[in-house]
Design a protein around this motif. Sequence first.
Motif, PDB file in Angstrom:
ATOM      1  N   ASP A   1      49.249  36.702  42.143  1.00 29.63           N
ATOM      2  CA  ASP A   1      48.140  37.113  42.679  1.00 29.63           C
ATOM      3  C   ASP A   1      48.065  38.465  43.055  1.00 29.63           C
ATOM      4  O   ASP A   1      47.267  39.327  43.117  1.00 29.63           O
ATOM      5  N   LEU A   2      49.277  39.191  43.440  1.00 25.34           N
ATOM      6  CA  LEU A   2      49.649  40.488  43.706  1.00 25.34           C
ATOM      7  C   LEU A   2      49.333  41.477  42.390  1.00 25.34           C
ATOM      8  O   LEU A   2      48.908  42.603  42.591  1.00 25.34           O
ATOM      9  N   LYS A   3      49.821  40.827  41.429  1.00 29.37           N
ATOM     10  CA  LYS A   3      49.609  41.533  40.017  1.00 29.37           C
ATOM     11  C   LYS A   3      48.446  41.448  39.480  1.00 29.37           C
ATOM     12  O   LYS A   3      48.155  42.456  38.970  1.00 29.37           O
ATOM     13  N   HIS A   4      47.964  40.102  39.320  1.00 29.30           N
ATOM     14  CA  HIS A   4      46.778  39.866  38.502  1.00 29.30           C
ATOM     15  C   HIS A   4      45.531  39.236  39.429  1.00 29.30           C
ATOM     16  O   HIS A   4      44.481  38.948  38.539  1.00 29.30           O
ATOM     17  N   LEU A   5      45.653  39.130  40.611  1.00 28.56           N
ATOM     18  CA  LEU A   5      44.651  38.488  41.257  1.00 28.56           C
ATOM     19  C   LEU A   5      44.456  36.917  40.847  1.00 28.56           C
ATOM     20  O   LEU A   5      43.042  36.815  40.827  1.00 28.56           O
TER      21      LEU A   5
ATOM     22  N   GLN B   1      42.079  36.068  28.705  1.00 24.80           N
ATOM     23  CA  GLN B   1      42.651  37.379  28.871  1.00 24.80           C
ATOM     24  C   GLN B   1      41.636  38.100  29.708  1.00 24.80           C
ATOM     25  O   GLN B   1      42.212  39.059  30.452  1.00 24.80           O
ATOM     26  N   ALA B   2      40.428  37.863  29.326  1.00 27.77           N
ATOM     27  CA  ALA B   2      39.402  38.699  30.161  1.00 27.77           C
ATOM     28  C   ALA B   2      39.539  38.533  31.701  1.00 27.77           C
ATOM     29  O   ALA B   2      38.946  39.277  32.473  1.00 27.77           O
ATOM     30  N   GLU B   3      40.061  37.369  31.933  1.00 26.50           N
ATOM     31  CA  GLU B   3      39.923  37.006  33.467  1.00 26.50           C
ATOM     32  C   GLU B   3      41.263  37.830  34.213  1.00 26.50           C
ATOM     33  O   GLU B   3      41.621  37.477  35.454  1.00 26.50           O
ATOM     34  N   ILE B   4      42.056  38.161  33.592  1.00 30.28           N
ATOM     35  CA  ILE B   4      43.340  38.833  34.001  1.00 30.28           C
ATOM     36  C   ILE B   4      42.919  40.291  34.410  1.00 30.28           C
ATOM     37  O   ILE B   4      42.613  41.218  33.704  1.00 30.28           O
ATOM     38  N   ASP B   5      43.239  40.415  35.959  1.00 30.55           N
ATOM     39  CA  ASP B   5      42.686  41.536  36.626  1.00 30.55           C
ATOM     40  C   ASP B   5      44.016  42.318  37.093  1.00 30.55           C
ATOM     41  O   ASP B   5      45.043  41.801  36.750  1.00 30.55           O
TER      42      ASP B   5
END
Length: 219
Positions: A94-98, A36-40
Amino acid sequence: MTPTLSKTDQTQTNHRFLRPLFMSDMWPIEKRFIPQAEIDKGPFHQLPLNKLWLGLWLLFITSLTCAFNGAILSLEAMVLCAISPLLARLTALDLKHLILLDIYTLPLALIGLIYSFWSSHVTPVESFFGVVVAGFSLLILNFISEKMDKHSGIGGGDIKFCLAAGAFVGVLNLHYFFWLAFFFALLLWPVLRAYNKHISFGPALILALWSFMLFKHLL
């Protein structure tokens, strides 16, 4: 006596079934493969992920139909049709969460290698070395970037997607893929920058692969 559901109950049941697929954010299987911490927050983090995915998928299918026109039942068109939901999903993520998830990029590479056995544009040997050279090139570029800026300049997902792209385009056509990626990155940069300080490079890579696959017969 077996109870029967009214039309209202059936509609509500269908909505409960479809909501996780179309209205939620990341699917449970996707969340299993990333902390979860990697979701940007990406450039379009405010948009619903699955609606974004469906919209992009429609654009991919529309461009495929226009490009192939009368040859929509060809092997090339059917392969592109099969991978279009994967590419659309990767673009949306990628557009939403990189992020570019391994559960999509790695199977995509495998599909590319299998596809090369029947393709008239790339041989299995070219496909294999396309994977090797693409991955090695990105690793070197990432190493240089880390030495210069003291941080990773290329995401692991981008590198793995380039492996998959190498499988489809082959080692002899990698330069076309990278030039297209650079071109699309220049086009997308001001748009994505306007929405978020973080720039996702994945869409440029995905558009480069898709464009090459659509128009490689012109090369």
